[in-house]
Design an enzyme around this catalytic site. Structure first.
Site, PDB file in Angstrom:
ATOM      1  CG  LEU A   1       1.499  43.775 -25.495  1.00  0.00           C
ATOM      2  CD1 LEU A   1       2.144  44.100 -26.829  1.00  0.00           C
ATOM      3  CD2 LEU A   1       2.441  42.934 -24.632  1.00  0.00           C
TER       4      LEU A   1
ATOM      5  CG  HIS B   1       7.696  39.207 -18.901  1.00  0.00           C
ATOM      6  ND1 HIS B   1       7.321  40.397 -19.484  1.00  0.00           N
ATOM      7  CD2 HIS B   1       9.050  39.220 -18.852  1.00  0.00           C
ATOM      8  CE1 HIS B   1       8.405  41.105 -19.774  1.00  0.00           C
ATOM      9  NE2 HIS B   1       9.466  40.414 -19.405  1.00  0.00           N
TER      10      HIS B   1
HETATM   11  C1  GAR Z   1       4.285  36.408 -25.696  1.00  0.00           C
HETATM   12  O1  GAR Z   1       5.631  36.131 -25.940  1.00  0.00           O
HETATM   13  C2  GAR Z   1       4.112  36.985 -24.302  1.00  0.00           C
HETATM   14  O2  GAR Z   1       4.977  36.431 -23.347  1.00  0.00           O
HETATM   15  C3  GAR Z   1       4.450  38.434 -24.557  1.00  0.00           C
HETATM   16  O3  GAR Z   1       3.809  38.739 -25.749  1.00  0.00           O
HETATM   17  C4  GAR Z   1       3.796  37.560 -26.579  1.00  0.00           C
HETATM   18  C5  GAR Z   1       2.389  37.343 -27.053  1.00  0.00           C
HETATM   19  O4  GAR Z   1       2.345  36.321 -27.998  1.00  0.00           O
HETATM   20  N1  GAR Z   1       4.030  39.254 -23.467  1.00  0.00           N
HETATM   21  C6  GAR Z   1       4.732  40.309 -23.048  1.00  0.00           C
HETATM   22  O5  GAR Z   1       5.764  40.675 -23.581  1.00  0.00           O
HETATM   23  C7  GAR Z   1       4.132  41.021 -21.846  1.00  0.00           C
HETATM   24  N2  GAR Z   1       5.099  41.910 -21.268  1.00  0.00           N
HETATM   25  P1  GAR Z   1       0.970  35.654 -28.385  1.00  0.00           P
HETATM   26  O6  GAR Z   1      -0.001  36.793 -28.705  1.00  0.00           O
HETATM   27  O7  GAR Z   1       1.272  34.828 -29.594  1.00  0.00           O
HETATM   28  O8  GAR Z   1       0.485  34.823 -27.223  1.00  0.00           O
END
Ligand code: GAR
Length: 201
Positions: free
Chosen positions: A84, A103
């Site tokens: 992030l 994303h």
């Molecule tokens: C996921 O939904 C990913 O797409 C999002 O964070 C989550 C992480 O989940 N990323 C963003 O929002 C980037 N802008 P995870 O840690 O379970 O993979």
């Protein structure tokens, strides 16, 4: 030759898990390193369970620290999976077109600074959009702006909550990201996916 992958994370690590499950023995790509900007990221435990070296960056804004880890592990491709923060510009420059991000929306809509996690799905629902999805794109110096490599679409359903929509998108992410990484391994670099990845509501 096996493509050597570093996965950068900030949180739970379900996309990391999807990659680790896909890239088992004999796969053309292997996760060789997990980098986290947070010591409390659940993803670190997932890395440990799979025996993958993981490290918490002391200063995620320090390009030298990034480059030292990436070079030490001879990384070919960096995957941001729920990472992030911005990757330092000097790292983007050195690994140009070799860093991808996932994303949880259909970019270019619902991206940019501050658009992550629940906020993305809230914004999609507030907009009245009939569908959402996941995007994998090349990483440049800006949040969510690099060339799109692949998208998976899911419907927005009547009565959806941000959590319900997030879960549907996440299931699509878990198919899309491994598909992009396998295509990158086959091509030797990240490439656009020729086919839309199947998604099931
Ligand atoms: C996921 O939904 C990913 O797409 C999002 O964070 C989550 C992480 O989940 N990323 C963003 O929002 C980037 N802008 P995870 O840690 O379970 O993979």
């Amino acid at each position: 030759m096996t493509m050597r992958i570093a996965v950068a994370v900030s949180g739970r690590g379900s996309n990391l898990e999807a990659l680790l499950r896909t890239l088992g023995p004999g796969a053309p790509a292997r996760v060789v390193l997990v980098l986290s900007n947070r010591p409390d990221a659940g993803a670190l435990a997932r890395a440990a369970e799979h025996g993958v070296p993981a490290t918490v960056l002391a200063d995620a804004g320090d390009p030298g620290e990034w480059l030292e880890w990436l070079e030490r592990h001879r990384v070919d491709l960096v995957v941001l999976a729920g990472y992030l923060k911005l990757v330092p510009a000097a790292v983007v420059a050195k690994y140009r077109d070799r860093i991808v991000n996932i994303h949880p929306a259909l970019l270019p809509a619902f991206g940019g600074p501050g658009m992550y996690g629940r906020r993305v799905h809230q914004a999609v629902l507030a907009s009245g959009a009939p569908e959402s999805g996941a995007t994998v794109h090349l990483v440049d110096e800006h949040y969510d702006r690099g060339a799109v490599l692949a998208q998976a679409r899911v419907p927005v359903l009547p009565g959806d909550t941000p959590e319900g929509l997030a879960a549907r998108v996440l299931a699509a992410e878990h198919r899309l990201l491994p598909a992009v990484v396998l295509a990158a391994a086959a091509a030797g670099r990240p490439v656009p996916l020729p086919q839309p990845v199947e998604s099931h509501p």
